[in-house]
Design a protein around this motif. Structure first.
Motif, PDB file in Angstrom:
ATOM      1  N   LEU A 261     -33.114 -71.703 -27.236  1.00 10.25           N
ATOM      2  CA  LEU A 261     -33.367 -70.566 -28.133  1.00 10.25           C
ATOM      3  C   LEU A 261     -34.860 -70.256 -28.198  1.00 10.25           C
ATOM      4  CD1 LEU A 261     -30.958 -71.393 -31.115  1.00 10.25           C
ATOM      5  CD2 LEU A 261     -30.639 -69.658 -29.352  1.00 10.25           C
ATOM      6  N   GLY A 262     -35.668 -71.324 -28.260  1.00 10.96           N
ATOM      7  CA  GLY A 262     -37.112 -71.129 -28.310  1.00 10.96           C
ATOM      8  C   GLY A 262     -37.656 -70.467 -27.058  1.00 10.96           C
ATOM      9  N   MET A 263     -37.173 -70.921 -25.894  1.00 12.73           N
ATOM     10  CA  MET A 263     -37.627 -70.325 -24.641  1.00 12.73           C
ATOM     11  C   MET A 263     -37.183 -68.876 -24.536  1.00 12.73           C
ATOM     12  SD  MET A 263     -39.559 -72.360 -23.109  1.00 12.73           S
ATOM     13  CE  MET A 263     -39.688 -71.361 -21.628  1.00 12.73           C
ATOM     14  N   ALA A 264     -35.979 -68.580 -25.049  1.00 15.56           N
ATOM     15  CA  ALA A 264     -35.518 -67.185 -25.041  1.00 15.56           C
ATOM     16  C   ALA A 264     -36.452 -66.312 -25.869  1.00 15.56           C
ATOM     17  CB  ALA A 264     -34.090 -67.100 -25.576  1.00 15.56           C
ATOM     18  N   GLY A 265     -36.882 -66.844 -27.040  1.00 14.06           N
ATOM     19  CA  GLY A 265     -37.814 -66.090 -27.881  1.00 14.06           C
ATOM     20  C   GLY A 265     -39.161 -65.900 -27.210  1.00 14.06           C
ATOM     21  N   ILE A 266     -39.668 -66.970 -26.581  1.00 11.99           N
ATOM     22  CA  ILE A 266     -40.973 -66.885 -25.912  1.00 11.99           C
ATOM     23  C   ILE A 266     -40.928 -65.919 -24.737  1.00 11.99           C
ATOM     24  CG2 ILE A 266     -42.643 -68.191 -24.554  1.00 11.99           C
ATOM     25  CD1 ILE A 266     -41.931 -70.635 -26.301  1.00 11.99           C
ATOM     26  N   VAL A 267     -39.870 -66.003 -23.924  1.00  9.92           N
ATOM     27  CA  VAL A 267     -39.769 -65.138 -22.744  1.00  9.92           C
ATOM     28  C   VAL A 267     -39.603 -63.675 -23.153  1.00  9.92           C
ATOM     29  CG1 VAL A 267     -38.326 -64.553 -20.762  1.00  9.92           C
ATOM     30  CG2 VAL A 267     -38.886 -66.940 -21.237  1.00  9.92           C
ATOM     31  N   ALA A 273     -44.823 -58.211 -24.722  1.00 12.24           N
ATOM     32  CA  ALA A 273     -46.288 -58.227 -24.719  1.00 12.24           C
ATOM     33  C   ALA A 273     -46.844 -57.638 -23.424  1.00 12.24           C
ATOM     34  CB  ALA A 273     -46.786 -59.655 -24.911  1.00 12.24           C
ATOM     35  N   VAL A 274     -46.210 -57.983 -22.280  1.00  8.81           N
ATOM     36  CA  VAL A 274     -46.662 -57.449 -20.996  1.00  8.81           C
ATOM     37  C   VAL A 274     -46.489 -55.928 -20.977  1.00  8.81           C
ATOM     38  CG1 VAL A 274     -46.135 -57.356 -18.524  1.00  8.81           C
ATOM     39  CG2 VAL A 274     -46.272 -59.566 -19.704  1.00  8.81           C
ATOM     40  N   ILE A 298     -42.626 -64.648 -30.024  1.00  6.36           N
ATOM     41  CA  ILE A 298     -43.299 -65.791 -29.398  1.00  6.36           C
ATOM     42  C   ILE A 298     -43.528 -66.907 -30.420  1.00  6.36           C
ATOM     43  CG2 ILE A 298     -45.442 -66.557 -28.316  1.00  6.36           C
ATOM     44  CD1 ILE A 298     -45.604 -63.788 -26.996  1.00  6.36           C
ATOM     45  N   LEU A 299     -43.966 -66.540 -31.625  1.00  9.88           N
ATOM     46  CA  LEU A 299     -44.207 -67.533 -32.665  1.00  9.88           C
ATOM     47  C   LEU A 299     -42.910 -68.251 -33.051  1.00  9.88           C
ATOM     48  CD1 LEU A 299     -46.155 -68.838 -34.656  1.00  9.88           C
ATOM     49  CD2 LEU A 299     -45.693 -66.964 -36.249  1.00  9.88           C
ATOM     50  N   LEU A 300     -41.834 -67.476 -33.215  1.00  8.42           N
ATOM     51  CA  LEU A 300     -40.541 -68.080 -33.540  1.00  8.42           C
ATOM     52  C   LEU A 300     -40.069 -68.997 -32.417  1.00  8.42           C
ATOM     53  CD1 LEU A 300     -38.058 -68.296 -35.360  1.00  8.42           C
ATOM     54  CD2 LEU A 300     -37.124 -66.272 -34.204  1.00  8.42           C
TER      55      LEU A 300
END
Length: 335
Positions: A261-267, A273-274, A298-300
């Motif tokens: 879940l965290g990686m999904a949020g970061i990606v 952002a890009v 990203i923070l989440l």
């Protein structure tokens, strides 16, 4: 129970699916110590043959727990000498949990009543329990009739088995097999909530979670008789099982669950952002709201990833503590 020869087997442990040699003094399990548990729902076409098959093997303690069949399954089972329990709820999982309240012997052989499993494999299923294992799974793929499983079901089964191995770290080869043998004591250590067809999946996950000594044996698997209708819906039930595998990782493999879940949020936040940066560099056009959404995602994601790491540490410590307590308990019993 008489002492037999010392035997060596291979079990799948609760840490990453590694195999370990297990040497136990084998003992013979008598049929009087075994309950044959058959959950049913409209299996009138096959239930008589299944019951008689176990009688032929010497197993006369047969319990049929029925989900309110409308085709005479209960009556046929009673006519052939089985004890029949009408479950109070719905679904195979609820039926199994309820049936265990009526069982007083130490060992259970569980299978479906649709005639696809062979009662002659009962001794093969029970033999590892005599050597000290606590849960046995019958591998249908070892000897399967060509028409026993549709191609879609076969692909789905293999996908689910690989997903289980990846997420929960153990290779049980056929976690959806309905042919199981287990000790009543080990079953009562498990925390089972499933009501439907996900009971086999939950059993496998709980065996890994609680360190239940589990092994896999080859069995035969036959095509369902033409007059018997399946209660399984491949796509719907397959999706439910995959969802259950992922959901159960929350307490068995929190690093995977929260980490994914965290990686999904970061990606996803990174992609936004890009896009925002590209729009600003190319057109000098700002997207403040999207930039805020990107930062929040990203923070989440980072927080979920950190939570997953911490949760995994707690689960590891809990398992180590449980093993110490179990070793202490075994030593006290030996003394």
């Amino acid at each position: 129970m008489e002492d037999d020869a010392v035997d060596t087997g291979v079990s799948v442990n609760s840490n990453g699916g590694e195999t370990v040699a297990a040497t136990e003094v084998a003992t013979e399990i008598s049929p009087e110590e075994v309950c044959v548990l058959i959950p049913t729902l409209n299996e009138a076409a096959t239930i008589a043959d299944v019951i008689e098959g176990f009688y032929d093997q010497g197993y006369t303690n047969v319990v049929v727990v029925d989900g309110d069949s409308s085709d005479g399954t209960r009556e046929i089972a009673r006519e052939h000498g089985a004890e029949v329990v009408v479950q109070s709820g719905d679904g195979k999982g609820q039926a199994v949990r309820e049936a265990l309240e009526y069982i007083t012997v130490p060992y259970v052989v569980m299978l479906d009543g649709d005639g696809t499993y062979d009662p002659a494999d009962a001794d093969t299923m029970l033999e590892p329990l005599a050597r000290g294992y606590e849960h046995v799974i019958g591998n249908r793929f070892a000897d399967m009739d060509d028409d026993a499983m549709r191609a879609l079901n076969g692909v789905g089964n293999r996908l689910i088995n690989r997903a289980f191995g990846f997420v929960h770290g153990a290779n049980y080869e056929d976690i959806l097999s309905g042919y199981r043998a287990f000790t009543v004591d080990s079953f009562r250590r498990l925390s089972l909530d499933s009501d439907g067809f996900t009971i086999e999946t939950e059993l496998a996950v709980e065996c890994v979670k609680h360190g239940v000594e589990t092994t896999v044996v080859p069995i035969s698997y036959s095509a369902r008789p033409d007059e018997s209708e399946t209660n399984l819906h491949p796509v719907k039930d397959g999706g439910t099982i995959l969802l259950a595998l992922y959901s159960l990782a929350k307490i068995n493999n929190p690093l995977f669950y929260f980490g994914s879940l965290g990686m999904a949020g970061i990606v996803s936040g990174g992609f936004i952002a890009v896009y925002v940066l590209w729009e600003w560099l190319r057109y000098q056009q700002g997207h403040e709201i999207m930039a805020l959404v990107s930062a929040a995602a990203i923070l989440l994601g980072v927080q979920l990833l950190m939570f997953g790491v911490l949760s995994d540490m707690l689960v590891t410590l809990h398992r180590e503590q449980r093993r110490r307590l179990e070793r202490i308990a075994r030593n006290e019993r030996d003394e």
